[in-house]
Design an enzyme around this catalytic site. Structure first.
Site, PDB file in Angstrom:
ATOM      1  N   HIS A 147      41.712  46.588  40.974  1.00 33.06           N
ATOM      2  CA  HIS A 147      41.522  46.994  42.366  1.00 33.06           C
ATOM      3  C   HIS A 147      40.075  47.402  42.643  1.00 33.06           C
ATOM      4  O   HIS A 147      39.486  47.019  43.646  1.00 33.06           O
ATOM      5  CB  HIS A 147      42.465  48.162  42.661  1.00 33.06           C
ATOM      6  CG  HIS A 147      42.769  48.314  44.096  1.00 33.06           C
ATOM      7  ND1 HIS A 147      43.723  47.558  44.726  1.00 33.06           N
ATOM      8  CD2 HIS A 147      42.220  49.091  45.048  1.00 33.06           C
ATOM      9  CE1 HIS A 147      43.760  47.882  45.997  1.00 33.06           C
ATOM     10  NE2 HIS A 147      42.854  48.815  46.221  1.00 33.06           N
ATOM     11  N   ARG A 204      47.517  38.290  50.565  1.00 32.01           N
ATOM     12  CA  ARG A 204      48.251  38.999  49.506  1.00 32.01           C
ATOM     13  C   ARG A 204      49.097  40.080  50.171  1.00 32.01           C
ATOM     14  O   ARG A 204      48.641  41.218  50.338  1.00 32.01           O
ATOM     15  CB  ARG A 204      47.270  39.638  48.520  1.00 32.01           C
ATOM     16  CG  ARG A 204      46.509  38.643  47.647  1.00 32.01           C
ATOM     17  CD  ARG A 204      45.607  39.402  46.673  1.00 32.01           C
ATOM     18  NE  ARG A 204      45.182  38.587  45.559  1.00 32.01           N
ATOM     19  CZ  ARG A 204      43.924  38.136  45.413  1.00 32.01           C
ATOM     20  NH1 ARG A 204      43.001  38.416  46.297  1.00 32.01           N
ATOM     21  NH2 ARG A 204      43.604  37.422  44.355  1.00 32.01           N
ATOM     22  N   ARG A 245      51.496  34.573  51.386  1.00 32.50           N
ATOM     23  CA  ARG A 245      52.172  34.547  50.086  1.00 32.50           C
ATOM     24  C   ARG A 245      53.241  35.625  50.073  1.00 32.50           C
ATOM     25  O   ARG A 245      52.975  36.774  50.461  1.00 32.50           O
ATOM     26  CB  ARG A 245      51.154  34.810  48.968  1.00 32.50           C
ATOM     27  CG  ARG A 245      51.811  34.839  47.606  1.00 32.50           C
ATOM     28  CD  ARG A 245      50.806  35.019  46.508  1.00 32.50           C
ATOM     29  NE  ARG A 245      50.276  36.372  46.448  1.00 32.50           N
ATOM     30  CZ  ARG A 245      49.365  36.754  45.564  1.00 32.50           C
ATOM     31  NH1 ARG A 245      48.870  35.890  44.714  1.00 32.50           N
ATOM     32  NH2 ARG A 245      48.923  37.994  45.544  1.00 32.50           N
ATOM     33  N   GLU A 249      50.322  28.935  38.759  1.00 30.68           N
ATOM     34  CA  GLU A 249      49.607  29.957  37.989  1.00 30.68           C
ATOM     35  C   GLU A 249      50.235  30.264  36.635  1.00 30.68           C
ATOM     36  O   GLU A 249      49.808  31.187  35.958  1.00 30.68           O
ATOM     37  CB  GLU A 249      49.374  31.222  38.820  1.00 30.68           C
ATOM     38  CG  GLU A 249      50.562  31.759  39.572  1.00 30.68           C
ATOM     39  CD  GLU A 249      50.221  32.944  40.469  1.00 30.68           C
ATOM     40  OE1 GLU A 249      49.096  33.456  40.435  1.00 30.68           O
ATOM     41  OE2 GLU A 249      51.127  33.373  41.197  1.00 30.68           O
ATOM     42  N   ASN A 266      43.436  33.152  38.432  1.00 27.36           N
ATOM     43  CA  ASN A 266      43.397  34.484  37.796  1.00 27.36           C
ATOM     44  C   ASN A 266      44.552  34.611  36.809  1.00 27.36           C
ATOM     45  O   ASN A 266      44.382  35.054  35.679  1.00 27.36           O
ATOM     46  CB  ASN A 266      43.525  35.599  38.835  1.00 27.36           C
ATOM     47  CG  ASN A 266      42.440  35.538  39.881  1.00 27.36           C
ATOM     48  OD1 ASN A 266      41.442  34.869  39.690  1.00 27.36           O
ATOM     49  ND2 ASN A 266      42.625  36.224  40.996  1.00 27.36           N
ATOM     50  N   ASP A 267      45.728  34.227  37.273  1.00 24.77           N
ATOM     51  CA  ASP A 267      46.885  34.284  36.386  1.00 24.77           C
ATOM     52  C   ASP A 267      46.960  33.073  35.472  1.00 24.77           C
ATOM     53  O   ASP A 267      47.365  33.201  34.317  1.00 24.77           O
ATOM     54  CB  ASP A 267      48.180  34.429  37.194  1.00 24.77           C
ATOM     55  CG  ASP A 267      48.417  35.880  37.584  1.00 24.77           C
ATOM     56  OD1 ASP A 267      48.282  36.746  36.708  1.00 24.77           O
ATOM     57  OD2 ASP A 267      48.709  36.149  38.758  1.00 24.77           O
ATOM     58  N   ARG A 313      44.721  39.904  31.839  1.00 23.44           N
ATOM     59  CA  ARG A 313      43.523  39.769  32.672  1.00 23.44           C
ATOM     60  C   ARG A 313      42.836  41.091  32.984  1.00 23.44           C
ATOM     61  O   ARG A 313      41.703  41.114  33.441  1.00 23.44           O
ATOM     62  CB  ARG A 313      43.862  39.020  33.954  1.00 23.44           C
ATOM     63  CG  ARG A 313      44.656  39.791  34.977  1.00 23.44           C
ATOM     64  CD  ARG A 313      45.197  38.867  36.058  1.00 23.44           C
ATOM     65  NE  ARG A 313      44.870  39.331  37.386  1.00 23.44           N
ATOM     66  CZ  ARG A 313      45.353  38.823  38.506  1.00 23.44           C
ATOM     67  NH1 ARG A 313      46.175  37.810  38.470  1.00 23.44           N
ATOM     68  NH2 ARG A 313      45.021  39.311  39.668  1.00 23.44           N
ATOM     69  N   CYS A 316      42.880  29.295  44.786  1.00 20.75           N
ATOM     70  CA  CYS A 316      42.636  30.596  45.416  1.00 20.75           C
ATOM     71  C   CYS A 316      42.357  31.697  44.396  1.00 20.75           C
ATOM     72  O   CYS A 316      42.304  32.863  44.751  1.00 20.75           O
ATOM     73  CB  CYS A 316      43.791  30.975  46.326  1.00 20.75           C
ATOM     74  SG  CYS A 316      45.336  31.195  45.442  1.00 20.75           S
TER      75      CYS A 316
HETATM   76  C1  PEP Z   1      45.658  34.247  41.045  1.00 21.38           C
HETATM   77  O1  PEP Z   1      46.440  34.611  40.160  1.00 21.38           O
HETATM   78  O2  PEP Z   1      44.708  33.471  40.842  1.00 21.38           O
HETATM   79  C2  PEP Z   1      45.803  34.749  42.419  1.00 21.38           C
HETATM   80  C3  PEP Z   1      45.066  34.290  43.397  1.00 21.38           C
HETATM   81  O3  PEP Z   1      46.699  35.721  42.642  1.00 21.38           O
HETATM   82  P1  PEP Z   1      46.475  37.266  42.303  1.00 21.38           P
HETATM   83  O4  PEP Z   1      45.043  37.464  41.919  1.00 21.38           O
HETATM   84  O5  PEP Z   1      46.874  38.012  43.523  1.00 21.38           O
HETATM   85  O6  PEP Z   1      47.426  37.450  41.174  1.00 21.38           O
HETATM   86 MG    MG Z   2      48.305  35.530  40.674  1.00 21.67          MG
END
Ligand code: PEP
Ligand code: MG
Length: 612
Positions: free
Chosen positions: A196, A303, A339, A439, A462-463, A473, A510
């Protein structure tokens, strides 16, 4: 200048830009609580008054923080309202007074006792939501105890001088106060680039470094620091030479950002006329302004879980609907991808029963959690479908899909919701596009089949990186393994894009990778249709897309896909971008030919200067 020796430490660059200024070390140790009995009615009356005054001060402190929060972050202010309510809750307020009056306990001890009782009470309840508020109870109590001890709860608004904030860790409540204006930069000892703190710092253009081990031990309040939020470098008590070098870089950065921001509204079209989407990821409605200002053509990822955070009660369908309706209206005719709740693991855990999960990231989260709490899921789906009727510009997207089962189950639930809305003659969008995030590796493996069931894909790197490489992560100990350029990750991206295109559906990306200008050549070459990112990254990414040739990028990506290590790909990419975009990378990465690793996250930059 001071006489302390200069020292350089390294963390993970989490929000680009250079901050130069004095350090402010945020220390939040335990405070000793005196314990004594009061003698005489007068002492009791005095102590009751002291307690009441402390609560009133805590309330007004919280009010002052709320007022200092800019409109952009008003949603976050709810967290502080929860604490204000707790302060007046009879289980804390009346109980503390009772301990003072009846047990003749001193005020601090009375608060400790009532907190303990409240915690036991909450824990014993079957109501999981009440249980989850224990953290807020502790925070509110801590504030009163510190006031009674004559110590202020360290709030960021107490920082009187402009400073670079150093802390072991920061809470979401701290992060929402970053915008108060006196925070030049942020350094934390733990956390990752998707924590965050990092996300908020990036959205506010505050240079930040996370996972800087021992920073809070090595840095003292008043030390002069240079923080490079791009490379993750922190120079403590720098030499004159370092200072003048980094001041120069700050100026260059500022001038560069100003220059490219002028063209942020131009479309993202390559030199050879290939157009891609340039979209924004947002967490709160208030960020729409920043998205538009930075040239977003759509909201590629909303989000939604953040709207559910920091509340006393779960929002009802009407409140959720209004939020989505406003977003649709603000962005119309541009598209908005909503989402569904991506709760669990690190997000929004307080709403759901705390499960004993050894691996929450692999646990009951995202779509799994929604399918488990079907009524909540239905409420959100109804709100999304209804908001879609306003301007017809909403797309529905599921997070963390791992196979066809979740898609089929959701489609069945959607049907139920749609027929209920029809029966009640409530307008909704009957043709809302339905997509999934890619993801997890299983979704990549199933992408060809998934593509026939949905209208679009959005790759959440990211995931995807976390699950492909098998590293948490947000765990600073394995941050070095978080390699967006890992050949396995790039192959998965290609596989998902190809599967989507073969079925004739668009594929966006994304994850934070989309906002990293460095990755533009690879992602273009992998044929991503739209890039969705933190709004502040848009001007830089759009600028590089406009200066790229799709033909060259495709050739480059094909070469890269034959390479066997992230290091090899990194080297090749460095060479390519150094040649093609020398000024971008001279400004953002002066040590570029050195050994600096390629970092996952960079947005646009703001420079903060202050050593006075
Ligand atoms: C991701 O996982 O890349 C993503 C965009 O979702 P978040 O970062 O909210 O998990
Ligand atoms: Mg994600």
């Amino acid at each position: 200048m001071n006489n302390h020796p200069s020292l350089t430490i390294k963390g993970t660059g989490a929000s680009p830009g250079i901050a130069i200024g004095k350090a402010y070390l945020l220390e939040r140790g335990q405070i000793p609580v005196p314990s004594y009995r009061l003698f005489g009615d007068e002492a009791v009356a005095d102590e009751c008054r002291r307690f009441e005054e402390a609560v009133a001060k805590a309330e007004s402190d919280l009010e002052a923080i709320k007022e200092s929060i800019s409109s952009e972050f008003k949603e976050h202010a709810r967290l502080l309202e929860v604490q204000q309510m707790i302060l007046r809750d009879p289980s804390i307020y009346d109980e503390s007074l009772r301990y003072i009056e009846k047990d003749r306990s001193n005020a601090q001890l009375a608060v400790i006792k009532s907190l303990r009782k409240a915690r036991e009470l909450f824990n014993g309840l079957n109501d999981e939501y009440a249980k989850s508020r224990i953290e807020d109870v502790n925070a509110a109590g801590d504030r009163v105890i510190r006031i009674l001890a004559g110590q202020n709860h360290t709030n960021l608004e107490d920082i009187r001088e402009r400073a670079i904030l150093i802390a072991h860790d920061l809470t979401p409540a701290d992060a929402i106060q970053f915008q108060v204006g006196r925070i030049l930069g942020v350094v934390t000892e733990i956390g990752g680039i998707t924590s965050h703190t990092s996300i908020v710092a990036r959205s506010l253009n505050i240079p930040a470094v996370v996972a800087a081990e021992n920073a809070a031990r090595l840095i003292s309040t008043g030390d002069i620091l240079i923080v490079d939020g791009g490379t993750g470098k922190i120079i403590i008590n720098p030499s004159e030479r370092d200072l003048s070098f980094y001041y120069e870089r700050q100026d260059e950065l500022e001038a560069y950002i100003k220059q490219i921001s002028r063209h942020a509204h131009l479309p993202a079209v390559t030199r050879d006329a290939h157009r891609v989407g340039a979209e924004a990821n947002i967490e709160l409605l208030e960020e729409v302004v920043a998205a538009k200002d930075n040239g977003a053509e759509a909201i590629g990822l909303y989000r939604t879980e953040f709207f559910f955070m920091n509340r006393m009660e779960l929002p009802d369908e009407e409140a959720i609907y209004k939020d989505y309706r406003d977003l649709a209206e603000l962005m119309a005719p541009c598209q908005v991808t909503i989402r569904t709740l991506d709760a669990g693991a690190d997000k929004l855990t307080s709403w759901f029963p705390r499960l004993e999960e050894t691996n929450p990231s692999l646990g009951l989260r995202s779509i799994r959690l929604c399918l488990h709490y079907k009524e909540l899921f239905k409420t959100q789906l109804r709100a999304i479908l209804r908001a879609g009727a306003i301007a017809g510009n909403i797309r529905l997207m599921l997070p963390m899909v791992s196979g066809m089962g979740e898609v089929f189950q959701t489609k069945n639930i959607l049907k139920e919701v749609q027929s209920d809305l029809s029966r009640k003659r409530i307008p909704f969008d009957q043709n809302m596009p339905f997509g999934v995030m890619i993801e997890v590796p299983a979704a990549v493996a199933m992408a060809d089949l998934l593509a026939h069931e949905v209208d679009f894909f959005s790759i959440g790197t990211n995931d995807l990186i976390q699950y492909t490489i098998g590293i948490d992560r947000s765990n600073e100990h394995v941050a070095y393994l978080y390699e967006p350029l890992h050949p396995g990750v790039l192959r998965f991206i290609k596989q998902a894009v190809d599967a989507g295109h073969q079925a004739g559906i668009p594929v966006s990306l994304c994850g934070e990778m989309a906002g990293e200008p460095m990755y533009v050549p690879i992602l273009l070459g992998l044929k991503i249709d739209s890039f969705s990112m933190n709004p502040t990254s848009l001007p830089r990414v759009k600028n590089l897309i406009r200066r790229s040739s799709m033909k060259e990028c495709c050739r480059f990506a094909n070469n890269v896909l034959r390479m066997s290590t992230a290091q090899e790909i990194n080297q090749s990419l460095r060479k390519m971008v150094m040649k093609k975009f020398p000024e971008e990378f001279r400004v953002f990465e002066p040590n570029w030919l050195g050994e600096e690793p390629v970092l996952a996250n960079r947005g646009s930059a703001k420079t903060n200067r202050d050593t006075e």
